[in-house]
Design a protein around this motif. Sequence first.
Motif, PDB file in Angstrom:
ATOM      1  N   LEU A   1     -10.031   5.773   5.544  1.00 36.78           N
ATOM      2  CA  LEU A   1      -8.802   6.194   4.822  1.00 36.78           C
ATOM      3  C   LEU A   1      -8.469   7.340   5.930  1.00 36.78           C
ATOM      4  CD1 LEU A   1      -9.061   5.895   0.844  1.00 36.78           C
ATOM      5  CD2 LEU A   1      -7.326   5.018   2.510  1.00 36.78           C
TER       6      LEU A   1
ATOM      7  N   MET B   1     -14.929   9.207   1.979  1.00 41.34           N
ATOM      8  CA  MET B   1     -14.795  10.317   1.930  1.00 41.34           C
ATOM      9  C   MET B   1     -14.624  11.039   3.117  1.00 41.34           C
ATOM     10  SD  MET B   1     -14.562  11.342  -1.007  1.00 41.34           S
ATOM     11  CE  MET B   1     -13.518  10.172  -0.727  1.00 41.34           C
ATOM     12  N   LEU B   2     -15.526  10.911   3.960  1.00 40.32           N
ATOM     13  CA  LEU B   2     -15.695  11.726   5.476  1.00 40.32           C
ATOM     14  C   LEU B   2     -14.547  11.489   6.496  1.00 40.32           C
ATOM     15  CD1 LEU B   2     -19.427  11.190   6.404  1.00 40.32           C
ATOM     16  CD2 LEU B   2     -18.248  13.372   5.680  1.00 40.32           C
TER      17      LEU B   2
ATOM     18  N   ILE C   1     -11.503  10.751   5.149  1.00 40.28           N
ATOM     19  CA  ILE C   1     -10.240  11.738   4.618  1.00 40.28           C
ATOM     20  C   ILE C   1     -10.587  13.136   4.848  1.00 40.28           C
ATOM     21  CG2 ILE C   1      -9.201  12.494   2.463  1.00 40.28           C
ATOM     22  CD1 ILE C   1     -10.138   9.931   1.283  1.00 40.28           C
ATOM     23  N   ALA C   2     -11.907  13.517   4.873  1.00 45.84           N
ATOM     24  CA  ALA C   2     -11.946  14.956   5.072  1.00 45.84           C
ATOM     25  C   ALA C   2     -11.560  15.410   6.443  1.00 45.84           C
ATOM     26  CB  ALA C   2     -13.435  15.336   4.867  1.00 45.84           C
ATOM     27  N   VAL C   3     -11.984  14.382   7.504  1.00 49.76           N
ATOM     28  CA  VAL C   3     -11.540  14.718   8.909  1.00 49.76           C
ATOM     29  C   VAL C   3     -10.151  15.016   8.837  1.00 49.76           C
ATOM     30  CG1 VAL C   3     -11.466  13.929  11.261  1.00 49.76           C
ATOM     31  CG2 VAL C   3     -13.470  13.724   9.919  1.00 49.76           C
TER      32      VAL C   3
ATOM     33  N   GLN D   1      -8.012  15.865   6.693  1.00 47.29           N
ATOM     34  CA  GLN D   1      -7.631  16.797   6.079  1.00 47.29           C
ATOM     35  C   GLN D   1      -7.707  18.059   6.830  1.00 47.29           C
ATOM     36  OE1 GLN D   1      -6.613  17.512   2.458  1.00 47.29           O
ATOM     37  NE2 GLN D   1      -6.174  15.199   2.277  1.00 47.29           N
ATOM     38  N   ILE D   2      -8.847  18.415   7.371  1.00 45.77           N
ATOM     39  CA  ILE D   2      -9.158  19.363   8.317  1.00 45.77           C
ATOM     40  C   ILE D   2      -8.038  19.448   9.467  1.00 45.77           C
ATOM     41  CG2 ILE D   2     -10.796  20.160  10.082  1.00 45.77           C
ATOM     42  CD1 ILE D   2     -12.940  19.647   8.493  1.00 45.77           C
TER      43      ILE D   2
ATOM     44  N   GLU E   1      -5.050  20.996   8.121  1.00 44.03           N
ATOM     45  CA  GLU E   1      -5.017  22.469   8.030  1.00 44.03           C
ATOM     46  C   GLU E   1      -5.033  23.129   9.298  1.00 44.03           C
ATOM     47  OE1 GLU E   1      -4.604  22.779   4.610  1.00 44.03           O
ATOM     48  OE2 GLU E   1      -5.173  24.828   5.621  1.00 44.03           O
ATOM     49  N   ILE E   2      -5.919  22.572  10.456  1.00 43.06           N
ATOM     50  CA  ILE E   2      -5.697  23.429  11.572  1.00 43.06           C
ATOM     51  C   ILE E   2      -4.295  23.309  12.072  1.00 43.06           C
ATOM     52  CG2 ILE E   2      -6.457  23.088  13.874  1.00 43.06           C
ATOM     53  CD1 ILE E   2      -9.043  21.920  13.038  1.00 43.06           C
TER      54      ILE E   2
ATOM     55  N   LYS F   1      -2.201  25.980  10.333  1.00 44.46           N
ATOM     56  CA  LYS F   1      -2.636  27.216  10.642  1.00 44.46           C
ATOM     57  C   LYS F   1      -2.466  27.795  12.016  1.00 44.46           C
ATOM     58  CE  LYS F   1      -4.143  28.635   6.472  1.00 44.46           C
ATOM     59  NZ  LYS F   1      -3.588  27.790   5.628  1.00 44.46           N
TER      60      LYS F   1
ATOM     61  N   PHE G   1      -2.608  11.938   4.123  1.00 45.46           N
ATOM     62  CA  PHE G   1      -3.234  10.896   3.415  1.00 45.46           C
ATOM     63  C   PHE G   1      -2.662   9.707   3.204  1.00 45.46           C
ATOM     64  CE2 PHE G   1      -4.616   8.981  -0.576  1.00 45.46           C
ATOM     65  CZ  PHE G   1      -5.932   8.491  -0.199  1.00 45.46           C
TER      66      PHE G   1
ATOM     67  N   VAL H   1      -9.080  13.639  -3.501  1.00 47.91           N
ATOM     68  CA  VAL H   1     -10.209  14.061  -2.459  1.00 47.91           C
ATOM     69  C   VAL H   1     -11.078  15.057  -2.952  1.00 47.91           C
ATOM     70  CG1 VAL H   1     -10.408  14.879  -0.413  1.00 47.91           C
ATOM     71  CG2 VAL H   1      -8.566  13.576  -0.650  1.00 47.91           C
TER      72      VAL H   1
ATOM     73  N   ILE I   1     -14.961  14.240  -3.522  1.00 48.74           N
ATOM     74  CA  ILE I   1     -16.123  15.120  -2.785  1.00 48.74           C
ATOM     75  C   ILE I   1     -17.068  15.610  -3.971  1.00 48.74           C
ATOM     76  CG2 ILE I   1     -16.318  17.351  -1.720  1.00 48.74           C
ATOM     77  CD1 ILE I   1     -13.809  16.708  -0.142  1.00 48.74           C
TER      78      ILE I   1
ATOM     79  N   ALA J   1     -19.216  12.587  -4.305  1.00 44.71           N
ATOM     80  CA  ALA J   1     -20.156  12.247  -3.250  1.00 44.71           C
ATOM     81  C   ALA J   1     -21.152  13.086  -2.802  1.00 44.71           C
ATOM     82  CB  ALA J   1     -18.941  12.194  -1.836  1.00 44.71           C
TER      83      ALA J   1
ATOM     84  N   ASP K   1      -7.288  32.495   6.078  1.00 45.78           N
ATOM     85  CA  ASP K   1      -6.710  31.473   6.760  1.00 45.78           C
ATOM     86  C   ASP K   1      -7.239  30.175   7.034  1.00 45.78           C
ATOM     87  OD1 ASP K   1      -4.320  32.885   7.258  1.00 45.78           O
ATOM     88  OD2 ASP K   1      -5.013  33.961   9.010  1.00 45.78           O
ATOM     89  N   PHE K   2      -8.571  30.483   6.980  1.00 53.18           N
ATOM     90  CA  PHE K   2      -9.393  28.990   7.162  1.00 53.18           C
ATOM     91  C   PHE K   2     -10.261  28.719   6.073  1.00 53.18           C
ATOM     92  CE2 PHE K   2      -8.304  31.393  11.284  1.00 53.18           C
ATOM     93  CZ  PHE K   2      -7.749  30.530  11.959  1.00 53.18           C
TER      94      PHE K   2
ATOM     95  N   THR L   1      -9.670  26.436   3.727  1.00 54.85           N
ATOM     96  CA  THR L   1      -9.586  24.855   3.585  1.00 54.85           C
ATOM     97  C   THR L   1     -10.724  24.079   4.776  1.00 54.85           C
ATOM     98  OG1 THR L   1      -7.391  24.983   2.895  1.00 54.85           O
ATOM     99  CG2 THR L   1      -8.257  22.670   3.155  1.00 54.85           C
ATOM    100  N   ILE L   2     -10.369  24.666   6.046  1.00 58.19           N
ATOM    101  CA  ILE L   2     -11.093  24.266   7.152  1.00 58.19           C
ATOM    102  C   ILE L   2     -12.577  24.230   6.987  1.00 58.19           C
ATOM    103  CG2 ILE L   2     -11.465  24.426   9.549  1.00 58.19           C
ATOM    104  CD1 ILE L   2      -8.558  25.257   9.804  1.00 58.19           C
TER     105      ILE L   2
ATOM    106  N   PHE M   1     -13.960  22.229   4.067  1.00 60.14           N
ATOM    107  CA  PHE M   1     -14.283  20.648   4.549  1.00 60.14           C
ATOM    108  C   PHE M   1     -15.444  20.627   5.668  1.00 60.14           C
ATOM    109  CE2 PHE M   1     -10.124  19.678   2.677  1.00 60.14           C
ATOM    110  CZ  PHE M   1     -10.564  18.676   2.141  1.00 60.14           C
TER     111      PHE M   1
ATOM    112  N   ILE N   1     -18.743  18.148   5.112  1.00 60.89           N
ATOM    113  CA  ILE N   1     -18.916  17.150   6.197  1.00 60.89           C
ATOM    114  C   ILE N   1     -20.175  17.337   6.610  1.00 60.89           C
ATOM    115  CG2 ILE N   1     -18.445  16.494   8.677  1.00 60.89           C
ATOM    116  CD1 ILE N   1     -15.680  16.596   8.178  1.00 60.89           C
TER     117      ILE N   1
ATOM    118  N   LEU O   1     -22.778  16.258   3.842  1.00 64.98           N
ATOM    119  CA  LEU O   1     -22.765  14.725   3.738  1.00 64.98           C
ATOM    120  C   LEU O   1     -23.499  13.968   5.103  1.00 64.98           C
ATOM    121  CD1 LEU O   1     -19.494  13.729   1.870  1.00 64.98           C
ATOM    122  CD2 LEU O   1     -21.690  13.840   1.023  1.00 64.98           C
TER     123      LEU O   1
END
Lengths: 327, 287
Positions: free
Chosen positions: A67, A123-124, A126-128, A130-131, A134-135, A138, A250, B224, B228, B231, B261-262, B264-265, B268, B272, B275
Motif C-alpha cells: 500500500l 504497514m511498512l 505505508i510507513a516508507v 509517509q516518511i 514528510e521529507i 520539510k 496514501f 496508519v 501501527i 503491528a 521538524d523531524f 514524524t520522520i 516512522f 520501521i 518492525l
Amino acid sequence: MTESLTLPLPERLARVPFLAEALLLAIAAAMFFLLPYSLGFLTRVLILMVLVLSIDLLLGFAGIATLGQAAMYGAGAYAAGLFAIHVWADPLAGLVVGAAAGAALALLSGLVLMRAQGLTLIMLTIAVAQICMEIANKARGVTGGSDGLRGIRMDPVLGLFEFDFIGQTGYWYALAVLAAVFLLLRLVTRSAFGLSLRGIHDSPARMTAIGTPVYGRRVAAYALAGAIAGIAGALTAQVTQLVSPEVFAFTLSAEALIMLVLGGTGRLIGGIIGVAIFMTVHHTAAAHDPFNWLFVIGAMVLGVVFFVPGGLVSLPARLRGLMGRAL
Amino acid sequence: MSLTLNILVDGIAYGMILFIIAVGLSVTMGLMRVINLAHGGFALIGGAFAHWLTMAQGVGFWVALPLAILGTVLVALPLERLLYRRIYGFGELQQVLATIGITFLMIATVNLWLGSSLLQIRLPEGLGQPVDLGFRTLPMHRIVVIGAGLAVMAGLWLVLDRTGFGMRLRAAVDNRATAASLGIDTGRIFALAFCLGAGLAAFGGILGAELLPVDAYYPLRYMVLFLIVVAVGGMGSILGSFAAALGLGILETASRYLVPDFGTIFFFACVIALLALRPRGLMGRLT
C-alpha cells in the motif's frame, strides 16, 4: 493447428498474439481524436496505467501486497523534476533518472521490507511512503515544501517534439512510454525470472525447497517495480511540470491498488482495463458531485471484492462458466 | 524537568487514547484474522454522534457519551452480521480492499450527514479546568483520559481473565477450530468482540477529540497510526497494545517537542526499525 480451428471464436481470437494490445492501442489513438479537449485527463490515465502495472508485477506475479507504491512514484517524480531543473531538461534522460530513483528507494527499503509478511509488510510500505512525504514537506530548500517543486521546463522529446499547452505531445509521449513498459513487463513476466516470481506467489516454501533464493527474487521484483513506478512519477513531473508532496499520498497507493484489483491481478491487461474503468467512473461521478464520489468508489470496491474476486478480466470466463452450467 | 513531565503527561494521555481505540482492532485482528482498516471509522461514527448530540441536540457530554457509544455499537452489529462475517474468510489483500471500501462508505455517509468540517464536541466545563496536584497543575482532561485508559485496561483484564465470555474468547483466539469443536459459539463470540471493539473505538474517539480532532476524513488520517499500534504491539495481545500505544504516544510526543521538524520522520524510522527487528511485534505470538 487444425485443433485450434475447431475452438469457438473467442478462444481462437484469444490465441492471436497481441490482438488485445493492438485493440487497446487503437482505442488510445482514437481517444486522442475523440476527446481533444481532455488530453490532460487522458494523459493522467496513461500515467496511472504505468503505476498500476508496477503494482501488478508485485502483487499479481510476486504476491507482494503493498500500500506504499506511491513512495517510488514520488521519488521518481522529484528526481526527474530536480534533474530537469538543475542538470538537463531532456525528457528521456529524466525518465532514466526517475527510474533509477524509484529503483534505488525500492532496493534500499526492500532489503528491510521483503523480510516481513502480511500486515507488517503492508504497514511498512505505508510507513516508507509517509516518511518520504514528510521529507518532501520539510526539505523546503530542495523540494519547495508544500508549495511543490516549480519551474520544470522540458526540452522537446528526442529534440523533435515540443511540449505544447493542449498536451498533444504529452499524450503521445506517455502512450509510447506505457507501451514500452508494457512490452518490457511482458518479456519479464514470461522469462525464467517471471516464472520464479509466480512460483513464489503460489508457494514460497516449495520455491525455497527447490533452491530458489526467495528473498533475493522478492527484493529484485520490488526494485524492478520501483523503477517502473519511478518512470510513472517522472512522466507526471515532466507532463504537468509540477511536483507536490501529494505524490506520496496514501490515497494514491490505495486507489492504484483498487484499480488493479478492479481489472484483475496477475494479467498485465487487467491493470490497464482497471485503470480505464476506474478513471472513467471517477471522471463522470466526480463531475456530477465530487463529495459523493467516495460512495461510488466504496461500493465499487465492495462489489468487486464480493462478487468478482478475479477482477473484470475474469468476467468473460465466469459468464461462460455460468452459461455452460445453465445449458 | 518541567519539559520532561510535560512530555510524559501529554505522551501518556495520547498513548491512552491510542490504546482505547486500537485495542479493539488488536482483539478483532487476533481473533478473526481480519485486517480491518475501517476500525477508525467507528471512532468517527462515535465522534459524529457525540457532535450531533452535544451541539445540535443540546445533550450534556456525560449523557451524550454513552448514547454515542451505544449508537456506534448499533451500527457495528449489523455491519458485522452482514459484511464482516463474509470478509473473515477472504485473503489478506481482499480484506484490506473490502475494509478500505467500507471506510470510504463511512466517510461519505458522515460527510453527507454532517459535512466535511471539524466535528466539535462540547466538553463539560470541568474538563477544561487545570487541576492542582500539589507539586504542579495538570489539565483535567489529561487526567480523565489517563484514568479512562487505565480503567479500560483493568476492565478488559477483568472481562477477559475472570468471566466465562473472556475464557471462551481467549480459547477462540488461541485456536478457533478447537474452540468451535468444544461447543463454543465462535460466531457469537466474534460478534460480541467486534461490538466491544467498535464501542471502545467510539469511546476513545470522543474522549480523544481534543488530541485527535474528529472530521469526516478521520479514519483515513489516523488509520496508519492505529494499525501501527497493533503491528508494534502484536496482533491479539492486549498488554502488547497497551505497551505499544504508551510507547508510541510518548515517542511521538517527545519527538514533536524535541525535534519538531523531524518528529514524524523520527517516529516512522523508529517504527520501521522495530518492525524490522521484531516482525511480529512486541508481544506477537508465533502462528
